[in-house]
Write an enzyme that holds these catalytic residues in place. Structure first.
Site, mmCIF file in Angstrom:
data_model
loop_
_atom_site.group_PDB
_atom_site.id
_atom_site.type_symbol
_atom_site.label_atom_id
_atom_site.label_comp_id
_atom_site.label_asym_id
_atom_site.label_seq_id
_atom_site.Cartn_x
_atom_site.Cartn_y
_atom_site.Cartn_z
ATOM 1 N N GLY A 86 42.440 21.373 43.675
ATOM 2 C CA GLY A 86 41.684 21.353 45.049
ATOM 3 C C GLY A 86 42.468 20.235 45.821
ATOM 4 O O GLY A 86 42.958 19.351 44.886
ATOM 5 N N CYS B 28 43.996 20.277 36.923
ATOM 6 C CA CYS B 28 44.589 19.309 38.057
ATOM 7 C C CYS B 28 43.168 18.822 38.509
ATOM 8 O O CYS B 28 42.214 17.959 37.748
ATOM 9 C CB CYS B 28 44.997 19.901 38.953
ATOM 10 S SG CYS B 28 45.915 18.919 40.132
ATOM 11 N N TYR B 29 42.734 19.206 39.826
ATOM 12 C CA TYR B 29 41.431 18.403 40.428
ATOM 13 C C TYR B 29 40.278 18.811 39.493
ATOM 14 O O TYR B 29 39.495 18.200 39.189
ATOM 15 C CB TYR B 29 41.300 18.938 41.816
ATOM 16 C CG TYR B 29 39.953 18.318 42.491
ATOM 17 C CD1 TYR B 29 39.907 17.196 42.804
ATOM 18 C CD2 TYR B 29 38.901 19.412 42.563
ATOM 19 C CE1 TYR B 29 38.543 16.861 43.461
ATOM 20 C CE2 TYR B 29 37.683 19.041 43.030
ATOM 21 C CZ TYR B 29 37.670 17.715 43.364
ATOM 22 O OH TYR B 29 36.334 17.285 44.289
ATOM 23 N N HIS C 164 49.810 22.061 36.315
ATOM 24 C CA HIS C 164 49.643 23.188 36.792
ATOM 25 C C HIS C 164 50.547 24.190 35.640
ATOM 26 O O HIS C 164 51.481 24.653 35.810
ATOM 27 C CB HIS C 164 50.114 23.637 38.192
ATOM 28 C CG HIS C 164 49.415 22.872 39.020
ATOM 29 N ND1 HIS C 164 48.090 23.098 39.612
ATOM 30 C CD2 HIS C 164 49.597 21.698 39.589
ATOM 31 C CE1 HIS C 164 47.577 22.195 40.326
ATOM 32 N NE2 HIS C 164 48.368 21.436 40.668
ATOM 33 N N GLU D 124 49.684 27.186 35.712
ATOM 34 C CA GLU D 124 49.674 28.595 36.140
ATOM 35 C C GLU D 124 51.214 28.720 36.911
ATOM 36 O O GLU D 124 51.463 29.818 37.350
ATOM 37 C CB GLU D 124 48.548 28.694 37.176
ATOM 38 C CG GLU D 124 48.551 28.003 38.404
ATOM 39 C CD GLU D 124 47.999 26.627 38.116
ATOM 40 O OE1 GLU D 124 48.016 25.969 37.046
ATOM 41 O OE2 GLU D 124 47.392 25.717 39.087
ATOM 42 N N ASP E 248 48.713 49.842 49.959
ATOM 43 C CA ASP E 248 47.317 49.857 49.542
ATOM 44 C C ASP E 248 46.391 51.022 50.107
ATOM 45 O O ASP E 248 45.721 51.549 49.271
ATOM 46 C CB ASP E 248 46.531 48.744 50.507
ATOM 47 C CG ASP E 248 47.386 47.098 50.140
ATOM 48 O OD1 ASP E 248 48.128 47.335 49.187
ATOM 49 O OD2 ASP E 248 47.041 46.078 50.936
ATOM 50 N N LYS F 123 47.910 42.084 44.502
ATOM 51 C CA LYS F 123 49.073 43.064 44.935
ATOM 52 C C LYS F 123 49.730 43.984 43.896
ATOM 53 O O LYS F 123 49.898 45.133 43.945
ATOM 54 C CB LYS F 123 49.763 42.266 46.125
ATOM 55 C CG LYS F 123 50.788 43.582 46.687
ATOM 56 C CD LYS F 123 50.189 44.153 48.014
ATOM 57 C CE LYS F 123 51.017 44.820 48.958
ATOM 58 N NZ LYS F 123 50.505 45.063 49.905
#
Ligand code: XMP
Length: 552
Positions: A55, A82-83, A169, A171, A227, A370
């Site tokens: 964050g 992280c945060y 991180h 990710e 979509d 997506k």
């Protein structure tokens, strides 16, 4: 739908959706919830684990985004990133301080591989850091399990309580083995079995759509984009002919696109649904005649679209449900975190039709990202060329023709664009042949090979299924400029086409893609030879900002 849920508690970091995606890549269902969500509400979902995200703030600020201590005492494993790591330490009695310099970028971390978080990983592992504050003292009961040259506590754990935190991180792809760390957390520490599959998603959705719709009728505005097409295919599987899709061809689609959509979803296609194609080209051209101001063009296209859709809906008669292809990023971006119904302003529609009455909204894709939507599309039998379509703006070629729109200009831009796409596709095929990619290799997903290549993600590029120069979006546009040229012995005075190609992650910023010069030259030569009315081709080098992706 799936009892094995991980909740990503969102503190406003930029990678939150990426975290959720990585968790799903471990075949574990995952949702994002705001850090403001009361703990009881989070617990109602019976999560198998919680992940606190990064964050932008500092835990020491007044009014910092924090969570209750009880969150760490619920017995559910928690991973702070992280945060989120700093929140965990701060709330549990550790200390977080501001560093002299911000640590940003790739750095080497030492990992304690006896930690369940880092099981099976090398001791020296490159990671991605992005922080100002650092953990200066761990909370009682924690031990450090990773450090870097600048960060004494790059990860910490209190396994008895199921609490783990990582300052870097995992990710992002720059952290090697990052997904394996998340895999270790969700599969080993939280004990998720990894049973979440696209097939089970489809089955579950089909059942819940049937339950909701009963004998009712559903209306969907089908644009031919990814979509709405996947929503149509899913609804068709669930309720067949109770679904009516209205496809408005506004005459500003890419070459042959209207026919392609009809071939897939129309009577001769393989889906069981009612398909109505409205050929409204002339209406749109009439209304756009003489209009050259970009915003006015967009407005006219949006309004006319709604009008046509409403007229069709009226002919169909009362419908109980309106369906939309809202996807998870649309839900999260609107800041509601899935807590209430979000009305996506349909790109093609510019808002929901006002004169179509319906009882409820159906959004069967609102839990998917997506690339998951694409994966569902493939599973539902939508052809690959539609599933992997690049983004296309709702106002279509209307924003790719500078100035007034005429049918002849539409023809020029359609033909030029088709040539450009063909040439890029050929160059990609050639590149693939020469570079023989291995589509199943993906060491970074905890061994999960049940994945479909996603053309618009950086990490796929790294895996080598598309050339490194591959744009995320590319198209031809028609400038409003005419210039003198010579063809044979004839003087010409014709239009100039601009070729655009951008590399981007989120379409908020973009750089011009470096398409090989020989591909551009071939495209130029074919456009000038084959497209009547065009005698010059430019390549648009502008980044965003200051430019935009589209030309209007
Ligand atoms: P810009 O031109 O704003 O484009 O840099 C960013 C991305 O958005 C797409 N785009 C639109 N999509 N309706 C849409 O559905 C629109 O009016 C619209 N305008 C731009 C554009 O193609 C690019 O992907």
């Amino acid at each position: 739908m799936d009892p094995e849920t991980i909740i990503v508690v969102d503190f406003g970091g930029q990678y939150n959706q990426l975290i959720a995606r990585r968790v799903r890549e471990c075949n574990v269902y995952c949702e994002i919830a705001s850090y403001r969500t009361p703990l009881e509400k989070l617990l109602e979902k019976k999560p198998k684990g919680l992940i606190l995200t990064g964050g932008p703030s500092s835990v020491n600020e007044e009014n910092a985004a924090l969570c209750e201590r009880k969150l760490f005492e619920s017995g559910i494993p928690v991973l702070g990133l992280c945060y989120g790591a700093q929140v965990m330490m701060h709330v549990l009695g550790g200390e977080v301080r501001q560093a002299d310099n911000r640590e940003y970028g790739r750095t080497q971390a030492w990992l304690d591989t006896s930690s369940p978080l880092f099981e099976g990983l090398p001791e020296d592992n490159p990671v991605w850091m992005s922080h100002f504050d650092y953990i200066s003292r761990m909370a009682p009961g924690f031990q450090s399990v990773s450090h870097t040259d600048n960060t004494p506590v790059a990860a910490a754990q209190c396994p008895q309580k199921g609490l783990y935190c990582i300052q870097f991180h995992p990710e992002v792809l720059h952290t090697e083995n990052g997904t394996k760390m998340l895999f270790n957390f969700v599969r080993n520490i939280c004990g998720c079995s990894g049973s979440w599959r696209m097939d089970s998603f489809i089955e579950g959705s089909v059942e819940s759509i049937r339950g909701k719709v009963g004998n009712g009728r559903v209306l969907l505005a089908l644009s031919g984009g990814v979509d709405s097409s996947v929503a149509a295919a899913l609804l068709s599987r669930a309720i067949g002919k109770q679904l009516t899709c209205v496809f408005v061809d506004h005459g500003l689609l890419r070459k042959d696109e209207g026919d392609e959509v009809e071939a897939i979803f129309g009577e001769k296609g393989k889906f069981d649904l009612n398909f109505i194609r409205v050929n409204a080209q002339d209406r749109f051209y009439d209304r756009l005649s003489g209009v050259s101001e970009p915003e006015q063009k967009r407005k006219i296209i949006g309004e006319e679209f709604i009008r046509v859709f409403e007229e069709e809906a009226k002919k169909i008669g009362a419908v109980e449900f309106l369906a939309q292809g809202t996807i998870y990023p649309d839900v999260v971006e609107s800041g509601l975190g899935g807590e209430s119904v979000v009305i996506k302003s349909h790109h093609n529609v510019g808002g929901l039709p006002k004169n179509v009455e319906f009882k409820d909204l159906i959004e069967p894709l609102r839990d998917l990202f997506k690339d998951e939507v694409r994966k569902a599309g493939l599973k539902l039998g939508i052809p690959e060329r539609l599933v992997f379509r690049q983004p296309f703006p709702g106002p279509g070629l209307g924003v790719r023709i500078i100035g007034e729109i005429t049918p002849d200009k539409v023809r020029m831009v359609q033909e030029a664009d088709a040539i450009y796409r063909e040439e890029v596709a050929k160059a990609c095929d050639l590149w693939r042949e020469e570079n023989a990619p291995d589509h199943t290799r993906d060491a970074d997903t905890g061994g999960n090979t049940d994945r479909i290549p996603d053309a618009d993600e950086l990490f796929i590029r790294n895996r080598g299924s598309v050339p490194p120069w591959m744009p995320d979006q590319y198209f031809a546009a028609l400038t409003n400029m005419r210039s003198v040229g010579v063809m044979g012995d004839e003087r010409t005075y014709d239009y100039a086409v601009a070729l655009r190609a951008v590399r981007t992650v989120d379409f908020m910023t973009a750089d011009a893609a470096e398409i090989p010069f020989e591909v551009l030259k071939r495209t130029m030569s074919r456009i000038i030879n084959e497209v009547r009315g065009v005698n010059r081709v430019f390549y648009d080098l502008t980044s965003k900002p200051p430019g935009t992706v589209e030309l209007e």
